[in-house]
Design a protein around this motif. Structure first.
Motif, mmCIF file in Angstrom:
data_model
loop_
_atom_site.group_PDB
_atom_site.id
_atom_site.type_symbol
_atom_site.label_atom_id
_atom_site.label_comp_id
_atom_site.label_asym_id
_atom_site.label_seq_id
_atom_site.Cartn_x
_atom_site.Cartn_y
_atom_site.Cartn_z
ATOM 1 N N LEU A 144 0.830 -1.199 0.000
ATOM 2 C CA LEU A 144 0.000 0.000 0.000
ATOM 3 C C LEU A 144 0.867 1.252 0.000
ATOM 4 O O LEU A 144 2.012 1.241 0.446
ATOM 5 C CB LEU A 144 -0.913 0.021 1.231
ATOM 6 C CG LEU A 144 -1.889 -1.142 1.400
ATOM 7 C CD1 LEU A 144 -2.616 -1.030 2.727
ATOM 8 C CD2 LEU A 144 -2.890 -1.175 0.239
ATOM 9 N N LEU A 152 -3.915 3.060 -0.309
ATOM 10 C CA LEU A 152 -4.291 2.563 -1.626
ATOM 11 C C LEU A 152 -3.229 1.600 -2.133
ATOM 12 O O LEU A 152 -2.049 1.739 -1.802
ATOM 13 C CB LEU A 152 -4.439 3.726 -2.614
ATOM 14 C CG LEU A 152 -5.545 4.734 -2.292
ATOM 15 C CD1 LEU A 152 -5.417 5.960 -3.187
ATOM 16 C CD2 LEU A 152 -6.914 4.092 -2.446
ATOM 17 N N ARG A 159 -5.614 -1.369 -7.808
ATOM 18 C CA ARG A 159 -6.341 -0.161 -7.443
ATOM 19 C C ARG A 159 -7.544 0.052 -8.361
ATOM 20 O O ARG A 159 -8.593 0.526 -7.935
ATOM 21 C CB ARG A 159 -5.399 1.047 -7.504
ATOM 22 C CG ARG A 159 -6.008 2.311 -6.952
ATOM 23 C CD ARG A 159 -5.062 3.502 -7.046
ATOM 24 N NE ARG A 159 -3.796 3.296 -6.354
ATOM 25 C CZ ARG A 159 -2.925 4.269 -6.111
ATOM 26 N NH1 ARG A 159 -3.197 5.516 -6.499
ATOM 27 N NH2 ARG A 159 -1.787 4.012 -5.498
ATOM 28 N N SER A 280 -11.912 6.723 2.122
ATOM 29 C CA SER A 280 -11.287 6.544 3.430
ATOM 30 C C SER A 280 -12.225 7.019 4.536
ATOM 31 O O SER A 280 -13.141 7.825 4.306
ATOM 32 C CB SER A 280 -9.971 7.328 3.512
ATOM 33 O OG SER A 280 -10.224 8.723 3.586
ATOM 34 N N TYR A 310 -6.939 -1.628 3.742
ATOM 35 C CA TYR A 310 -7.585 -1.415 2.445
ATOM 36 C C TYR A 310 -8.458 -2.621 2.140
ATOM 37 O O TYR A 310 -8.015 -3.764 2.239
ATOM 38 C CB TYR A 310 -6.527 -1.258 1.346
ATOM 39 C CG TYR A 310 -7.062 -1.347 -0.074
ATOM 40 C CD1 TYR A 310 -7.527 -0.214 -0.730
ATOM 41 C CD2 TYR A 310 -7.099 -2.569 -0.748
ATOM 42 C CE1 TYR A 310 -8.019 -0.298 -2.029
ATOM 43 C CE2 TYR A 310 -7.590 -2.660 -2.039
ATOM 44 C CZ TYR A 310 -8.046 -1.526 -2.671
ATOM 45 O OH TYR A 310 -8.539 -1.613 -3.950
#
Length: 362
Positions: A144, A152, A159, A280, A310
């Protein structure tokens, strides 16, 4: 008949007074189906959901107040069901860590009770099971990067698509184990015994009739705290990313899986908002502050066990197999939930009309 095949009996919704179950039961009853709401009414607020359902659909809703662990009552409820939507569960990771045996009995043994009741029928009805993204573990191996206050994937391909169903299962926490094992039992009963069953591995579902707490239902929890002028505690750094899905879209997906059960049976589907609705926790709080016209006070605490930094669903399999429409943008959906929660609290908590959407999170 709208919403699913023409039934030869009532539709059974276990956990039907809960958040998603109540929304589904309302849709089914509105479409003309007789619905059995099977619920222990153990969670705060769900009795209000049941009262709402019975007032709206007095001729369509039949309530059975019983525990999923009660094999006899459950078997009786499932005996003539034309279809079964299984939402009854212990739903919080934190509770599973405090009471793992109860978590096991409700989530796994309760599901086995239901599967055995359906297997006993000459022609088992369709079963749609509510699973969870927690079956994929904490995804600690996914590299990430932090961008725009969000964790991300470093891999641009991941992604763009999110986590797919081919991801290896990796159960973490008792909750992950109980729900993951139940997920696998449902798929195996489809394989071994021919029960037409499908699994929906849900990401973060939110919307009206959600009475979120710090342990489960975080979007509603954030809004409730903000409407009450109370601080919100973020566990970890608040940059965790989830793909949030409005409950109306979740209900549509479950009904689509019933309509297309011949194609869906024996399969698992990741169900969430997808990359277009990935956001988020910090950004959700900022949007809530925008809706209310004041910032939301935020505090921080240590990371919680099993928390994924994530998780975003790859929804391509579900979209293709079930014919799903594009989901509601998360900004519109959060505004919708804010209005419902404000209305529940009376005029002192009312908010104005939601601003125009600003686009999905990156």
């Amino acid at each position: 008949m709208a919403g699913g095949p023409a039934p030869a009996g009532p539709v059974l919704v276990t956990g039907g007074a809960g958040f998603i179950g109540a929304n589904l039961a309302d849709r089914l009853a509105g479409d003309g189906h007789d619905v059995i709401v099977y619920d222990a009414l153990a969670r705060p607020g769900v009795a209000r959901n049941l009262g709402w359902l019975t007032r709206r659909h007095p001729q369509r809703i039949t309530a059975i107040v019983a525990d999923i662990r009660d094999r006899d009552r459950l078997g009786e409820a499932a005996r003539d069901a034309a279809a079964v939507f299984h939402f009854a569960a212990q739903v919080a990771v934190t509770t599973s860590l405090d009471a793992p045996r109860e978590d096991f009995e409700v989530n796994l043994l309760g599901t086995l009770n239901l599967l055995e009741a359906l297997r006993a029928r000459a022609v088992p009805p369709p079963l749609l099971f509510a699973s969870t993204n927690k079956v994929y573990g904490d995804l600690a191996d996914v590299a990430l990067t932090v961008e725009d206050d969000a964790h991300l994937p470093a891999d641009p391909g991941l992604r763009a698509t999110g986590i797919g169903e081919a991801r290896p299962l990796d159960f973490h926490t008792p909750y992950g184990c109980s729900k993951g094992a139940a997920d696998q039992y449902v798929l195996d009963y489809a394989r071994s015994f021919g029960i037409p069953a499908a699994v929906m591995r849900m990401s973060c579902i939110y919307g009206p009739r959600q009475r979120g707490s710090e342990d489960q239902g975080w979007v509603a929890h954030f809004l409730i705290r903000a409407l009450e002028g109370e601080p919100v505690t973020l566990y970890g750094d608040g940059r965790q990313v989830r793909d949030v899905l409005h409950v109306a879209d979740a209900v549509a997906a479950y009904l689509a899986a019933w309509r297309r059960i011949d194609a869906a049976a024996g399969r698992a589907f990741n169900l969430g908002g997808g990359p277009g609705n990935a956001v988020s926790l910090r950004r959700v709080l900022a949007w809530i502050g925008h809706l209310l016209g004041r910032p939301v006070e935020t505090r921080f605490a240590d990371w919680r066990a099993g928390d994924q930094r994530y998780y975003v669903s790859d929804t391509r399999r579900a979209t293709a197999a079930l014919g799903l429409a594009a989901p509601m943008p998360w900004q519109d959906g959060v505004a919708d939930l804010a209005r419902w929660l404000a209305a529940e609290r009376g005029p002192d908590a009312a908010i104005g009309a939601a601003p125009a959407p600003t686009g999905a999170a990156s």
